[in-house]
Design a protein around this motif. Structure first.
Motif, PDB file in Angstrom:
ATOM      1  N   TYR A   1     -10.538   9.534  21.740  1.00 14.71           N
ATOM      2  CA  TYR A   1     -10.510   9.250  23.239  1.00 14.71           C
ATOM      3  C   TYR A   1      -9.988   7.781  23.192  1.00 14.71           C
ATOM      4  O   TYR A   1     -10.413   6.948  22.626  1.00 14.71           O
ATOM      5  CB  TYR A   1     -11.793   9.079  23.981  1.00 14.71           C
ATOM      6  N   PHE A   2      -9.349   7.578  24.482  1.00 16.14           N
ATOM      7  CA  PHE A   2      -9.089   6.258  24.968  1.00 16.14           C
ATOM      8  C   PHE A   2      -8.968   6.277  26.489  1.00 16.14           C
ATOM      9  O   PHE A   2      -8.482   6.974  27.204  1.00 16.14           O
ATOM     10  CB  PHE A   2      -7.351   5.785  24.188  1.00 16.14           C
ATOM     11  N   PHE A   3      -9.852   5.090  26.980  1.00 20.74           N
ATOM     12  CA  PHE A   3      -9.985   5.149  28.342  1.00 20.74           C
ATOM     13  C   PHE A   3      -9.406   3.970  28.666  1.00 20.74           C
ATOM     14  O   PHE A   3      -9.265   2.813  28.352  1.00 20.74           O
ATOM     15  CB  PHE A   3     -11.421   5.122  28.631  1.00 20.74           C
ATOM     16  N   GLY A   4      -8.615   4.133  30.081  1.00 24.79           N
ATOM     17  CA  GLY A   4      -8.041   2.892  30.679  1.00 24.79           C
ATOM     18  C   GLY A   4      -8.070   3.173  32.018  1.00 24.79           C
ATOM     19  O   GLY A   4      -8.851   4.073  32.650  1.00 24.79           O
ATOM     20  N   SER A   5      -7.851   2.024  32.986  1.00 21.31           N
ATOM     21  CA  SER A   5      -7.939   2.147  34.510  1.00 21.31           C
ATOM     22  C   SER A   5      -6.572   1.533  35.043  1.00 21.31           C
ATOM     23  O   SER A   5      -5.921   0.839  34.456  1.00 21.31           O
ATOM     24  CB  SER A   5      -9.046   0.991  34.975  1.00 21.31           C
ATOM     25  N   ASP A   6      -6.490   1.930  36.266  1.00 18.53           N
ATOM     26  CA  ASP A   6      -5.276   1.389  36.825  1.00 18.53           C
ATOM     27  C   ASP A   6      -5.363  -0.087  37.073  1.00 18.53           C
ATOM     28  O   ASP A   6      -6.346  -0.456  37.038  1.00 18.53           O
ATOM     29  CB  ASP A   6      -5.027   1.995  38.384  1.00 18.53           C
ATOM     30  N   PRO A   7      -4.171  -0.698  37.298  1.00 21.99           N
ATOM     31  CA  PRO A   7      -4.328  -2.333  37.609  1.00 21.99           C
ATOM     32  C   PRO A   7      -4.987  -2.551  38.680  1.00 21.99           C
ATOM     33  O   PRO A   7      -4.940  -1.649  39.807  1.00 21.99           O
ATOM     34  CB  PRO A   7      -2.956  -2.582  37.467  1.00 21.99           C
TER      35      PRO A   7
ATOM     36  N   SER B   1       0.860   7.921  40.918  1.00 20.06           N
ATOM     37  CA  SER B   1       0.577   8.691  39.612  1.00 20.06           C
ATOM     38  C   SER B   1       1.410   8.326  38.507  1.00 20.06           C
ATOM     39  O   SER B   1       0.996   8.571  37.281  1.00 20.06           O
ATOM     40  CB  SER B   1       0.523  10.089  40.014  1.00 20.06           C
ATOM     41  N   GLY B   2       2.670   8.157  38.732  1.00 17.50           N
ATOM     42  CA  GLY B   2       3.765   7.762  37.667  1.00 17.50           C
ATOM     43  C   GLY B   2       3.370   6.440  37.054  1.00 17.50           C
ATOM     44  O   GLY B   2       3.322   6.139  35.977  1.00 17.50           O
ATOM     45  N   GLY B   3       3.251   5.454  37.996  1.00 19.90           N
ATOM     46  CA  GLY B   3       2.567   3.982  37.354  1.00 19.90           C
ATOM     47  C   GLY B   3       1.361   4.129  37.046  1.00 19.90           C
ATOM     48  O   GLY B   3       1.342   3.442  35.637  1.00 19.90           O
ATOM     49  N   GLY B   4       0.434   4.746  37.135  1.00 23.66           N
ATOM     50  CA  GLY B   4      -0.795   5.178  36.513  1.00 23.66           C
ATOM     51  C   GLY B   4      -0.570   5.612  34.977  1.00 23.66           C
ATOM     52  O   GLY B   4      -1.328   5.325  34.080  1.00 23.66           O
ATOM     53  N   THR B   5       0.377   6.666  34.838  1.00 28.73           N
ATOM     54  CA  THR B   5       0.603   7.265  33.686  1.00 28.73           C
ATOM     55  C   THR B   5       1.277   6.264  32.724  1.00 28.73           C
ATOM     56  O   THR B   5       0.776   6.115  31.236  1.00 28.73           O
ATOM     57  CB  THR B   5       1.467   8.309  33.918  1.00 28.73           C
ATOM     58  N   VAL B   6       2.181   5.402  33.176  1.00 27.62           N
ATOM     59  CA  VAL B   6       2.928   4.708  32.154  1.00 27.62           C
ATOM     60  C   VAL B   6       1.825   3.368  31.910  1.00 27.62           C
ATOM     61  O   VAL B   6       1.823   2.791  30.891  1.00 27.62           O
ATOM     62  CB  VAL B   6       4.183   3.902  32.736  1.00 27.62           C
ATOM     63  N   ASN B   7       1.082   3.152  32.843  1.00 26.97           N
ATOM     64  CA  ASN B   7       0.131   1.850  32.445  1.00 26.97           C
ATOM     65  C   ASN B   7      -1.120   2.394  31.453  1.00 26.97           C
ATOM     66  O   ASN B   7      -1.231   1.662  30.650  1.00 26.97           O
ATOM     67  CB  ASN B   7      -0.718   1.623  33.870  1.00 26.97           C
ATOM     68  N   LEU B   8      -1.488   3.610  31.508  1.00 29.03           N
ATOM     69  CA  LEU B   8      -2.438   4.123  30.526  1.00 29.03           C
ATOM     70  C   LEU B   8      -1.593   4.115  29.117  1.00 29.03           C
ATOM     71  O   LEU B   8      -2.405   3.594  28.365  1.00 29.03           O
ATOM     72  CB  LEU B   8      -2.956   5.387  30.980  1.00 29.03           C
ATOM     73  N   LEU B   9      -0.537   4.727  29.383  1.00 28.94           N
ATOM     74  CA  LEU B   9       0.209   4.739  27.912  1.00 28.94           C
ATOM     75  C   LEU B   9       0.554   3.051  27.163  1.00 28.94           C
ATOM     76  O   LEU B   9       0.313   2.844  26.129  1.00 28.94           O
ATOM     77  CB  LEU B   9       1.474   5.357  28.004  1.00 28.94           C
ATOM     78  N   TYR B  10       0.878   2.278  28.196  1.00 30.69           N
ATOM     79  CA  TYR B  10       0.956   0.944  27.788  1.00 30.69           C
ATOM     80  C   TYR B  10      -0.270   0.275  27.345  1.00 30.69           C
ATOM     81  O   TYR B  10      -0.132  -0.300  26.247  1.00 30.69           O
ATOM     82  CB  TYR B  10       1.603   0.121  28.978  1.00 30.69           C
ATOM     83  N   ASP B  11      -1.203   0.360  27.956  1.00 36.80           N
ATOM     84  CA  ASP B  11      -2.488   0.213  27.379  1.00 36.80           C
ATOM     85  C   ASP B  11      -3.064   0.635  26.251  1.00 36.80           C
ATOM     86  O   ASP B  11      -3.657  -0.008  25.116  1.00 36.80           O
ATOM     87  CB  ASP B  11      -3.755   0.090  28.480  1.00 36.80           C
ATOM     88  N   ALA B  12      -2.836   1.800  26.047  1.00 37.85           N
ATOM     89  CA  ALA B  12      -3.172   2.622  24.608  1.00 37.85           C
ATOM     90  C   ALA B  12      -2.367   1.981  23.484  1.00 37.85           C
ATOM     91  O   ALA B  12      -2.444   1.836  22.517  1.00 37.85           O
ATOM     92  CB  ALA B  12      -2.788   4.241  24.751  1.00 37.85           C
ATOM     93  N   TRP B  13      -0.944   1.631  23.799  1.00 38.72           N
ATOM     94  CA  TRP B  13      -0.038   1.158  22.890  1.00 38.72           C
ATOM     95  C   TRP B  13      -0.517  -0.270  22.461  1.00 38.72           C
ATOM     96  O   TRP B  13      -0.630  -0.595  21.267  1.00 38.72           O
ATOM     97  CB  TRP B  13       1.303   1.145  23.567  1.00 38.72           C
ATOM     98  N   GLN B  14      -0.810  -1.117  23.402  1.00 36.20           N
ATOM     99  CA  GLN B  14      -1.549  -2.288  23.015  1.00 36.20           C
ATOM    100  C   GLN B  14      -2.654  -2.252  22.241  1.00 36.20           C
ATOM    101  O   GLN B  14      -2.682  -2.777  21.368  1.00 36.20           O
ATOM    102  CB  GLN B  14      -1.811  -2.931  24.472  1.00 36.20           C
TER     103      GLN B  14
END
Length: 272
Positions: free
Chosen positions: A49-55, A62-75
């Motif tokens: 699992y990887f957990f993230g939250s919206d900024p 929904s689009g911004g939340g999707t790419v933000n989660l992917l960005y956090d996982a990449w980081q």
């Protein structure tokens, strides 16, 4: 953009899978309430699992939340190389579960996907401690396993349980594939609705959010329609386009303003 028509039923409290085949567990990325983020990453550290939250400080859609989660996982994985290469390197399941849970306030701190679910008679593979996500992921894993390699990310809503009655059809090789449910106009009017031309029923023509019954009936002469059940497949190319529309800067490997700009996947990307 391609669109996959499939007869699905959605239910908040019943799991019924047509197959008992076990499919590989995919990497699961979840948006959750901020208070649960650290606990989730610690408690589920060994469970893929990887957990993230919206900024904080504003809505990103929904689009911004999707790419933000992917960005956090990449980081979290070191952010080495190009973002496009990381997006293409494995299959991932993205579930948005960070809503306010107004109808289930007791589970607002952890997210609706961890709502306890009862055991149903005559169903295999259930556990006394099962939660909504326990019942969601088998179908999502099956879809990702059977999807073409190019479609390596599944984005789903965290508050609906989808159950199948028939085997999955062949999933087309496209940049985006959406799943929908045949419904009557009066029920469809309360949801996002996909429309396609009758002479090309598997290609998405456009989407409308909560169209009136009169509008749906007006369009029926030349179109078929289904309601959006919140399950979309994306290629790395399609996700990179969404990153760009949210303000991604390739030179700095981050977003303009450090966080994604607002972008709604269902209303804006669905119209592209």
């Amino acid at each position: 953009m391609a669109y996959l028509f499939q007869r699905y039923k959605h239910d908040y409290c019943l799991a019924k899978n047509a197959s008992t085949t076990a499919f590989p567990e995919m990497k699961k990325l979840l948006t959750v309430p901020p208070a649960f983020k650290k606990f989730g990453n610690d408690y589920f550290a060994d469970e893929n699992y990887f957990f993230g939250s919206d900024p904080e400080g504003g809505k990103v859609g929904s689009g911004g939340g999707t790419v933000n989660l992917l960005y956090d996982a990449w980081q979290n994985e070191g952010a080495e190389g190009k973002l496009e290469d990381w997006l293409a390197n494995e299959k991932r399941l993205i579930i948005h579960a960070g809503g306010q849970s107004r109808r289930l306030p007791a589970y607002a701190p952890v997210g609706k996907v961890f709502t306890p679910m009862p055991i149903y008679r005559w169903k295999r593979g259930q556990k006394v401690d099962q939660t909504l996500i326990s019942l969601q992921t088998p179908l999502f894993n099956e879809i990702l396993t059977k999807a073409p390699d190019n479609l390596n990310h599944l984005v789903a809503s965290g508050d609906v349980l989808i159950r199948t009655e028939d085997p999955l059809p062949e999933i087309p090789d496209a940049d985006i594939v959406c799943f929908g449910l045949w419904e009557q106009a009066d029920k469809a009017s309360g949801h996002g609705v996909f429309f396609s031309k009758k002479n090309s029923p598997k290609e998405l023509e456009f989407t409308l959010q909560k169209p009136s019954i009169d509008k749906i009936q007006e369009l029926q002469e030349g179109h078929l329609f289904l309601i959006d059940i919140g399950v979309w497949l994306f290629s790395p190319k399609a996700l990179k386009v969404m990153f760009d529309r949210c303000g991604w800067d390739d030179a700095s490997n981050t977003f303009d303003g450090k966080t994604p700009s607002f972008y709604d996947m269902y209303t804006t990307y669905g119209q592209a």
